[in-house]
Write an enzyme that holds these catalytic residues in place. Structure first.
Site, PDB file in Angstrom:
ATOM      1  N   ASP A  98      78.371 -22.242 -16.486  1.00 56.95           N
ATOM      2  CA  ASP A  98      78.589 -22.171 -15.039  1.00 56.95           C
ATOM      3  C   ASP A  98      78.331 -20.806 -14.414  1.00 56.95           C
ATOM      4  O   ASP A  98      78.368 -20.655 -13.192  1.00 56.95           O
ATOM      5  CB  ASP A  98      80.012 -22.618 -14.692  1.00 56.95           C
ATOM      6  CG  ASP A  98      81.067 -21.923 -15.543  1.00 56.95           C
ATOM      7  OD1 ASP A  98      81.002 -20.686 -15.700  1.00 56.95           O
ATOM      8  OD2 ASP A  98      81.954 -22.623 -16.058  1.00 56.95           O
ATOM      9  N   HIS A 113      75.187 -22.117 -24.605  1.00 52.73           N
ATOM     10  CA  HIS A 113      74.728 -23.452 -24.218  1.00 52.73           C
ATOM     11  C   HIS A 113      73.830 -23.438 -22.989  1.00 52.73           C
ATOM     12  O   HIS A 113      73.623 -24.480 -22.362  1.00 52.73           O
ATOM     13  CB  HIS A 113      75.937 -24.363 -23.980  1.00 52.73           C
ATOM     14  CG  HIS A 113      76.757 -24.583 -25.204  1.00 52.73           C
ATOM     15  ND1 HIS A 113      78.094 -24.937 -25.178  1.00 52.73           N
ATOM     16  CD2 HIS A 113      76.425 -24.484 -26.525  1.00 52.73           C
ATOM     17  CE1 HIS A 113      78.545 -25.046 -26.416  1.00 52.73           C
ATOM     18  NE2 HIS A 113      77.551 -24.781 -27.248  1.00 52.73           N
TER      19      HIS A 113
END
Length: 232
Positions: A98, A113
């Site tokens: 994020d 990731h």
């Protein structure tokens, strides 16, 4: 809570997971109430889904981008970023996609990731793309569909990124795990890598997990409360 004097450590690594972002209101992907309890990842988060209907997948990720932008970094993110500014060597290794650490001001961030804020063209590589909506669904150079630069189900972790994370952890003398169970490899091996360098290992997580015994000490409280006090 005993404060930590960062001057006693040459390299501090913070390893953060979903719990870190959840404190900012970012919906988690797994667990109770997580994204994958409402959506099928097979339709939105794997290469096969993207190949079958790229526009559907991209629109789903635009919803995720909008949800994240509606949230703000919390005091824990800010404390790490502030420490980086005054300490010669601080590295964040995160499982989160994020970008909250960067929004708080952290620079040395290794994203295991990938990121919601990058896209990848099979032919022309990776480019930054920040905003609720993607600037384009297709590459301006070759016209190929642009894929979110995220590690999806079935994807291999980027070996260069993983090597950088392991190198940072193996060289640290303070390892702080925040908001992650770390039960899945390779993350499960991170505390052992740190301890191999003689590092002090600290866990910050409201709940214990099966990996908690690997840490020298644990603080059972939210990161947004603990970190500003711990490193003030």
């Amino acid at each position: 809570m005993e404060k930590i004097d960062p001057r006693k450590y040459g390299h501090i690594v913070f390893f953060t997971g979903a719990g870190m972002s959840a404190e900012s209101g970012v919906p988690t992907y797994r667990g109770r109430g997580g994204v994958w309890s409402h959506y099928r990842w097979e339709e939105f988060a794997c290469q096969e889904a993207f190949d079958g209907d790229p526009e559907k997948v991209l629109k789903f990720h635009e919803l995720r981008r909008a949800a994240v932008l509606a949230c703000q970094p919390h005091a824990g993110h800010a404390a790490i970023a502030a420490l980086e500014k005054r300490h010669p060597r601080v590295t964040v290794v995160t499982q989160n996609i994020d970008g909250m650490h960067q929004r708080a001001g952290s620079v040395q961030v290794i994203e295991l990731h990938g990121s919601l804020w990058r896209v990848r063209c099979q032919q022309d590589g990776v480019a930054e793309d920040i905003g609720e909506k993607y600037r384009s669904y297709r590459c301006a150079s070759c016209g190929n569909w642009l894929r979110p630069d995220i590690v999806w189900f079935g994807d291999m972790l980027d070996q260069g990124v993983m090597a950088a994370a392991v190198a940072a952890i193996r060289s640290c003398d303070l390892f702080v795990s925040i908001g992650t169970s770390g039960v899945v490899y390779p993350a499960a091996g991170f505390p052992s890598f740190a301890k191999g360098n003689g590092a002090r290992c600290l866990e910050i997580n409201p709940e214990a997990n099966e990996m908690s015994s690997l840490y020298d000490e644990a603080l059972r409280a939210p990161a947004g409360e603990v970190l500003p006090e711990l490193f003030s």
